[in-house]
Design a protein around this motif. Structure first.
Motif, PDB file in Angstrom:
ATOM      1  N   GLY A  72       0.784  -1.238   0.000  1.00 21.75           N
ATOM      2  CA  GLY A  72       0.000   0.000   0.000  1.00 21.75           C
ATOM      3  C   GLY A  72       0.808   1.276   0.000  1.00 21.75           C
ATOM      4  N   VAL A  73       2.048   1.237   0.519  1.00 21.45           N
ATOM      5  CA  VAL A  73       2.844   2.450   0.612  1.00 21.45           C
ATOM      6  C   VAL A  73       3.354   2.855  -0.773  1.00 21.45           C
ATOM      7  N   LEU A  74       3.439   4.152  -1.002  1.00 23.66           N
ATOM      8  CA  LEU A  74       3.877   4.645  -2.307  1.00 23.66           C
ATOM      9  C   LEU A  74       5.338   4.279  -2.576  1.00 23.66           C
ATOM     10  N   PRO A  75       5.691   4.080  -3.851  1.00 28.01           N
ATOM     11  CA  PRO A  75       7.101   3.821  -4.191  1.00 28.01           C
ATOM     12  C   PRO A  75       7.986   4.977  -3.758  1.00 28.01           C
ATOM     13  N   GLY A  76       9.172   4.646  -3.264  1.00 28.50           N
ATOM     14  CA  GLY A  76      10.108   5.660  -2.800  1.00 28.50           C
ATOM     15  C   GLY A  76      11.140   5.040  -1.888  1.00 28.50           C
ATOM     16  N   PRO A  77      11.982   5.863  -1.297  1.00 30.94           N
ATOM     17  CA  PRO A  77      13.059   5.362  -0.444  1.00 30.94           C
ATOM     18  C   PRO A  77      12.568   4.495   0.716  1.00 30.94           C
ATOM     19  N   PHE A  78      11.447   4.880   1.336  1.00 30.31           N
ATOM     20  CA  PHE A  78      10.982   4.109   2.489  1.00 30.31           C
ATOM     21  C   PHE A  78      10.506   2.721   2.066  1.00 30.31           C
ATOM     22  N   ARG A  79       9.768   2.663   0.980  1.00 31.49           N
ATOM     23  CA  ARG A  79       9.308   1.355   0.493  1.00 31.49           C
ATOM     24  C   ARG A  79      10.506   0.497   0.077  1.00 31.49           C
ATOM     25  N   ASP A  80      11.476   1.116  -0.545  1.00 32.51           N
ATOM     26  CA  ASP A  80      12.675   0.362  -0.943  1.00 32.51           C
ATOM     27  C   ASP A  80      13.374  -0.227   0.278  1.00 32.51           C
ATOM     28  N   SER A  81      13.384   0.544   1.384  1.00 32.27           N
ATOM     29  CA  SER A  81      14.038   0.044   2.603  1.00 32.27           C
ATOM     30  C   SER A  81      13.276  -1.147   3.180  1.00 32.27           C
ATOM     31  N   LEU A  82      11.947  -1.152   3.019  1.00 29.09           N
ATOM     32  CA  LEU A  82      11.158  -2.278   3.513  1.00 29.09           C
ATOM     33  C   LEU A  82      11.383  -3.540   2.673  1.00 29.09           C
ATOM     34  N   ILE A  83      11.655  -3.326   1.380  1.00 29.82           N
ATOM     35  CA  ILE A  83      11.915  -4.468   0.507  1.00 29.82           C
ATOM     36  C   ILE A  83      13.307  -5.035   0.778  1.00 29.82           C
ATOM     37  N   ARG A  84      14.278  -4.152   0.995  1.00 30.97           N
ATOM     38  CA  ARG A  84      15.648  -4.608   1.259  1.00 30.97           C
ATOM     39  C   ARG A  84      15.736  -5.376   2.582  1.00 30.97           C
ATOM     40  N   CYS A  85      15.042  -4.833   3.575  1.00 27.83           N
ATOM     41  CA  CYS A  85      15.082  -5.478   4.892  1.00 27.83           C
ATOM     42  C   CYS A  85      13.656  -5.519   5.427  1.00 27.83           C
ATOM     43  N   CYS A  86      12.987  -6.628   5.180  1.00 30.77           N
ATOM     44  CA  CYS A  86      11.562  -6.737   5.518  1.00 30.77           C
ATOM     45  C   CYS A  86      11.356  -6.779   7.029  1.00 30.77           C
TER      46      CYS A  86
END
Length: 256
Positions: A209-223
């Protein structure tokens, strides 16, 4: 000489006739005055009787059914102190009845008050068609709050929102322009409402649900493992973004 005498006699007869006519006219006027006086007296009496009847009618009590009395007499006898602050909510007939009952109980729990006071205070939140519905109930019909709330739910059941399910979390999307803080609060409110304990599904729905961007990328890198961990990482991310803006001396693009 004889002619003069005849003229005098004729004049005397005319005077006598005039006096007769004058007396007749005065008699008629007197009779008319008496009739007018009697009519005036009768009119005054009629007006007085009408005034007394109108006063008596104003003093007559309003029929019982003209007042809304759906409560039993025991409930009606309950006195609410003038200083007591009732709930500051309103139900007009279009809101969710379950949400209204929940808000009412929450405010009453804070304000206090006896159980008997709940009846009248709950009724005081009604307005518009909801108040019309309440007044239409039979006299003395309501004897318990459970009965009252059940009648209320049944009357407005069509306004009740369908119960949420866990997979509704995947429908929560961050709007363009919505801050990360606001999105987390909105997402977390639904989690609370669902009473879900499935942290894996909750985290997965949030990342979707969160918009693409640095924060979402950080969640993908380290769930993260839990929503609480997401909140803590969001706080750190927001602080980093604010520090970065200060260093640049201008407001850059915000992805949350």
């Amino acid at each position: 000489m004889q002619q003069l005498m005849e003229s005098i006699r004729a004049l005397q007869q005319a005077v006598a006739a005039f006096k007769v006519d004058q007396e007749r006219i005065l008699a008629v006027l007197h009779a008319n005055n008496e009739e007018l006086h009697r009519a005036n007296v009768e009119l005054c009496r009629d007006l007085q009787r009408m005034g007394e009847r109108t006063t008596d009618e104003r003093k007559l009590p309003i029929p019982v059914r003209a007042r809304p009395m759906p409560f039993s007499q025991a409930i009606m006898d309950t006195v609410i102190p003038a200083s007591f602050m009732g709930p500051n909510i309103a139900f007009t007939g279009v809101e969710d009845p379950e949400a209204h009952i929940t808000a009412f109980h929450t405010q009453m729990m804070i304000s206090g008050g006896t159980d008997a006071m709940h009846y009248k205070l709950f009724m005081s939140t009604f307005s518009g068609t909801a108040l019309d519905w309440f007044i239409s109930l039979p006299d003395g019909h309501i004897t318990s709050f459970d009965q009252f709330s059940t009648l209320f739910r049944e009357q407005y059941i069509v306004n009740q929102a369908p119960p949420p399910v866990s997979y509704d979390l995947f429908d929560v999307k961050q709007y363009h322009g919505e801050t990360l803080k606001d999105f987390i609060n909105r997402f977390g409110a639904l989690v609370v409402k669902l009473h879900t304990k499935d942290e894996d599904m909750t985290v997965h729905a949030f990342r979707r649900g969160v918009l693409p961007g640095p924060f979402r990328d950080s969640l993908i890198r380290c769930c993260p493992k839990t929503l609480s961990e997401i909140r803590h990482r969001a706080v750190a991310h927001i602080e980093e973004e604010e520090e970065s803006k200060k260093k640049r001396g201008s407001i850059g693009l915000v992805y949350y």
